[in-house]
Design a protein around this motif. Structure first.
Motif, PDB file in Angstrom:
ATOM      1  N   ASP A   1      45.461  34.149  40.644  1.00 56.34           N
ATOM      2  CA  ASP A   1      45.087  34.098  42.057  1.00 56.34           C
ATOM      3  C   ASP A   1      46.292  33.779  42.938  1.00 56.34           C
ATOM      4  OD1 ASP A   1      42.488  34.753  41.557  1.00 56.34           O
ATOM      5  OD2 ASP A   1      41.683  32.731  41.801  1.00 56.34           O
ATOM      6  N   GLU A   2      47.132  32.830  42.491  1.00 53.58           N
ATOM      7  CA  GLU A   2      48.293  32.454  43.291  1.00 53.58           C
ATOM      8  C   GLU A   2      49.278  33.616  43.429  1.00 53.58           C
ATOM      9  OE1 GLU A   2      50.116  28.930  41.751  1.00 53.58           O
ATOM     10  OE2 GLU A   2      48.676  27.590  42.738  1.00 53.58           O
ATOM     11  N   ALA A   3      49.453  34.383  42.355  1.00 49.97           N
ATOM     12  CA  ALA A   3      50.397  35.503  42.402  1.00 49.97           C
ATOM     13  C   ALA A   3      49.908  36.592  43.357  1.00 49.97           C
ATOM     14  CB  ALA A   3      50.601  36.078  41.002  1.00 49.97           C
ATOM     15  N   PHE A   4      48.611  36.920  43.302  1.00 51.17           N
ATOM     16  CA  PHE A   4      48.087  37.926  44.216  1.00 51.17           C
ATOM     17  C   PHE A   4      48.134  37.426  45.663  1.00 51.17           C
ATOM     18  CE2 PHE A   4      46.368  39.726  40.313  1.00 51.17           C
ATOM     19  CZ  PHE A   4      46.478  41.095  40.547  1.00 51.17           C
ATOM     20  N   ALA A   5      47.799  36.157  45.872  1.00 51.69           N
ATOM     21  CA  ALA A   5      47.825  35.603  47.228  1.00 51.69           C
ATOM     22  C   ALA A   5      49.239  35.592  47.786  1.00 51.69           C
ATOM     23  CB  ALA A   5      47.241  34.193  47.225  1.00 51.69           C
ATOM     24  N   ALA A   6      50.226  35.239  46.938  1.00 52.55           N
ATOM     25  CA  ALA A   6      51.620  35.211  47.389  1.00 52.55           C
ATOM     26  C   ALA A   6      52.098  36.600  47.798  1.00 52.55           C
ATOM     27  CB  ALA A   6      52.510  34.648  46.295  1.00 52.55           C
ATOM     28  N   ALA A   7      51.521  37.641  47.188  1.00 54.90           N
ATOM     29  CA  ALA A   7      51.877  39.014  47.535  1.00 54.90           C
ATOM     30  C   ALA A   7      51.039  39.548  48.698  1.00 54.90           C
ATOM     31  CB  ALA A   7      51.706  39.914  46.314  1.00 54.90           C
ATOM     32  N   GLY A   8      50.172  38.690  49.252  1.00 58.30           N
ATOM     33  CA  GLY A   8      49.332  39.114  50.364  1.00 58.30           C
ATOM     34  C   GLY A   8      48.211  40.044  49.954  1.00 58.30           C
ATOM     35  N   LEU A   9      47.748  39.899  48.719  1.00 58.62           N
ATOM     36  CA  LEU A   9      46.748  40.824  48.172  1.00 58.62           C
ATOM     37  C   LEU A   9      45.456  40.096  47.831  1.00 58.62           C
ATOM     38  CD1 LEU A   9      49.132  42.661  45.681  1.00 58.62           C
ATOM     39  CD2 LEU A   9      48.372  43.525  47.913  1.00 58.62           C
ATOM     40  N   THR A  10      44.370  40.828  47.867  1.00 59.77           N
ATOM     41  CA  THR A  10      43.090  40.339  47.367  1.00 59.77           C
ATOM     42  C   THR A  10      42.635  41.247  46.243  1.00 59.77           C
ATOM     43  OG1 THR A  10      41.854  41.659  48.982  1.00 59.77           O
ATOM     44  CG2 THR A  10      42.422  39.401  49.614  1.00 59.77           C
ATOM     45  N   ARG A  11      41.731  40.786  45.432  1.00 60.17           N
ATOM     46  CA  ARG A  11      41.213  41.599  44.330  1.00 60.17           C
ATOM     47  C   ARG A  11      39.771  41.227  44.075  1.00 60.17           C
ATOM     48  NH1 ARG A  11      42.606  38.797  38.690  1.00 60.17           N
ATOM     49  NH2 ARG A  11      42.654  36.627  39.393  1.00 60.17           N
ATOM     50  N   GLU A  12      39.079  42.067  43.351  1.00 56.24           N
ATOM     51  CA  GLU A  12      37.679  41.819  43.005  1.00 56.24           C
ATOM     52  C   GLU A  12      37.577  41.367  41.561  1.00 56.24           C
ATOM     53  OE1 GLU A  12      33.380  44.109  42.391  1.00 56.24           O
ATOM     54  OE2 GLU A  12      35.118  45.233  43.154  1.00 56.24           O
ATOM     55  N   VAL A  13      37.114  40.146  41.365  1.00 54.95           N
ATOM     56  CA  VAL A  13      36.833  39.652  40.013  1.00 54.95           C
ATOM     57  C   VAL A  13      35.326  39.739  39.822  1.00 54.95           C
ATOM     58  CG1 VAL A  13      36.978  37.712  38.419  1.00 54.95           C
ATOM     59  CG2 VAL A  13      38.833  38.126  40.057  1.00 54.95           C
ATOM     60  N   ALA A  14      34.894  40.771  39.133  1.00 49.58           N
ATOM     61  CA  ALA A  14      33.453  41.018  38.957  1.00 49.58           C
ATOM     62  C   ALA A  14      32.879  40.263  37.773  1.00 49.58           C
ATOM     63  CB  ALA A  14      33.201  42.509  38.783  1.00 49.58           C
ATOM     64  N   TYR A  15      33.726  39.956  36.782  1.00 49.26           N
ATOM     65  CA  TYR A  15      33.268  39.316  35.551  1.00 49.26           C
ATOM     66  C   TYR A  15      34.057  38.020  35.340  1.00 49.26           C
ATOM     67  CZ  TYR A  15      31.505  44.041  34.834  1.00 49.26           C
ATOM     68  OH  TYR A  15      30.886  45.262  34.991  1.00 49.26           O
ATOM     69  N   GLU A  16      33.359  36.895  35.362  1.00 50.67           N
ATOM     70  CA  GLU A  16      33.991  35.602  35.107  1.00 50.67           C
ATOM     71  C   GLU A  16      33.564  35.118  33.727  1.00 50.67           C
ATOM     72  OE1 GLU A  16      33.061  32.944  38.302  1.00 50.67           O
ATOM     73  OE2 GLU A  16      34.683  33.733  39.557  1.00 50.67           O
ATOM     74  N   VAL A  17      34.524  34.830  32.873  1.00 52.77           N
ATOM     75  CA  VAL A  17      34.249  34.437  31.497  1.00 52.77           C
ATOM     76  C   VAL A  17      34.953  33.118  31.200  1.00 52.77           C
ATOM     77  CG1 VAL A  17      34.024  36.844  30.796  1.00 52.77           C
ATOM     78  CG2 VAL A  17      36.230  35.708  30.572  1.00 52.77           C
ATOM     79  N   THR A  18      34.592  32.517  30.094  1.00 53.46           N
ATOM     80  CA  THR A  18      35.184  31.221  29.750  1.00 53.46           C
ATOM     81  C   THR A  18      36.033  31.251  28.493  1.00 53.46           C
ATOM     82  OG1 THR A  18      33.159  30.604  28.564  1.00 53.46           O
ATOM     83  CG2 THR A  18      33.323  29.943  30.870  1.00 53.46           C
ATOM     84  N   ASN A  19      36.185  32.423  27.861  1.00 56.41           N
ATOM     85  CA  ASN A  19      37.044  32.466  26.672  1.00 56.41           C
ATOM     86  C   ASN A  19      37.729  33.826  26.560  1.00 56.41           C
ATOM     87  OD1 ASN A  19      35.475  34.264  24.621  1.00 56.41           O
ATOM     88  ND2 ASN A  19      33.925  32.820  25.362  1.00 56.41           N
ATOM     89  N   ALA A  20      38.867  33.823  25.884  1.00 55.33           N
ATOM     90  CA  ALA A  20      39.696  35.025  25.778  1.00 55.33           C
ATOM     91  C   ALA A  20      39.022  36.124  24.964  1.00 55.33           C
ATOM     92  CB  ALA A  20      41.042  34.667  25.152  1.00 55.33           C
TER      93      ALA A  20
END
Length: 289
Positions: free
Chosen positions: A207-226
């Motif tokens: 999130d920090e890297a995208f925000a620093a680049a002035g970008l937003t993105r869609e995270v449709a799937y949130e998971v808790t393990n790799a």
């Protein structure tokens, strides 16, 4: 008030069942229930609410539980200190780790430690960096291995940096980006993502890297393990972000390097108070490797 009574209370609290607690403590349920009731009479308060469906802590039980755990840990520590003074290492070593740690070959380290110190009871807990750091602060873990964004440092603990690394994008082999040698975050931001829950250290790295680049993105799937993240990526449901050093361990995905990658820092942390003899020996062994 006896240590055994405290063990029973902790077991009931962690299993939410007198039956399962008795099985864990290897006693008959009637004996465990009797000792908990005896302790409640001594304290003058009920520690558990019992119904036909569940057992849960009362407010008094919630207040008692941390102190009971501390007392049990102190007793364990006392036994370990006495054994260490006699030249024998015994007691408990509780380790926590994120699933994607790469700076340390943890299974091999634990195997080597077990061979050298068979009297030490080793436990391993896998979780998120935030949770593991809190458990080290509370004393339920001796040592933990974390992955954090560069902007975050563990607080309230001792520790050291193990490694710094970059993240890569993971896509299904048939994805349109799979033919690219590398991409930038702007191009990647148009994709749907599989990532960790918002606010967790593993998510903040990206999130920090995208925000620093002035970008937003869609995270449709949130998971808790790799493992689940990789499975959703393999099925083509989204793009995942993985530590570059960990990506080779994830089969069935195509890895794309990034021109402006997010980064993460791996830390090893332990309690600010004097570590137990097993924890000290484990930390010394890692330093020697």
């Amino acid at each position: 008030m006896e240590l055994q009574q405290m063990r029973y209370v902790v077991a009931v609290a962690e299993t939410s069942s007198f039956t399962r607690a008795a099985e864990r403590c290897q006693v008959v349920q009637s004996a465990l229930s009797h000792q908990v009731a005896r302790l409640e009479r001594e304290l003058g308060a009920r520690l558990f609410e019992r119904t036909s469906r569940r057992v849960r802590l009362t407010p008094a039980g919630e207040a008692f539980l941390p102190a009971a755990r501390q007392a049990l840990d102190a007793a364990e520590r006392a036994r370990a200190e006495v054994a260490a003074a006699s030249g024998e290492l015994r007691g408990r070593l509780a380790i926590g780790t994120i699933p994607t740690v790469t700076a340390v070959d943890l299974p091999s380290a634990l195997k080597g430690f077990h061979v050298r110190h068979p009297q030490v009871r080793i436990t391993l807990r896998v979780g998120a960096s935030d949770e593991l750091a809190e458990q080290v602060r509370q004393g339920s873990l001796d040592v933990a291995f974390l992955g954090l964004p560069p902007s975050v440092r563990p607080k309230g603990v001792s520790g050291r940096v193990l490694a710094r690394g970059e993240l890569v994008a993971a896509v299904e082999p048939g994805h349109p980006l799979a033919g690219e040698a590398d991409v930038d975050l702007r191009r990647l931001s148009a994709e749907v993502f599989v990532d960790y829950p918002a606010g967790t250290a593993a998510r903040v790295q990206s999130d920090e890297a995208f925000a620093a680049a002035g970008l937003t993105r869609e995270v449709a799937y949130e998971v808790t393990n790799a493992d689940l993240l990789a499975r959703l990526v393999r099925l083509g449901l989204g793009v995942g972000m993985l530590p570059a050093a960990f990506a080779p361990e994830v089969p069935g995905v195509h890895v794309i390097e990034l021109r402006d990658p997010p980064t993460r820092v791996e830390h090893m942390i332990w309690s600010r108070s004097r570590p137990s003899p097993p924890a000290t020996a484990f930390l010394d062994a890692l330093e020697a490797e």
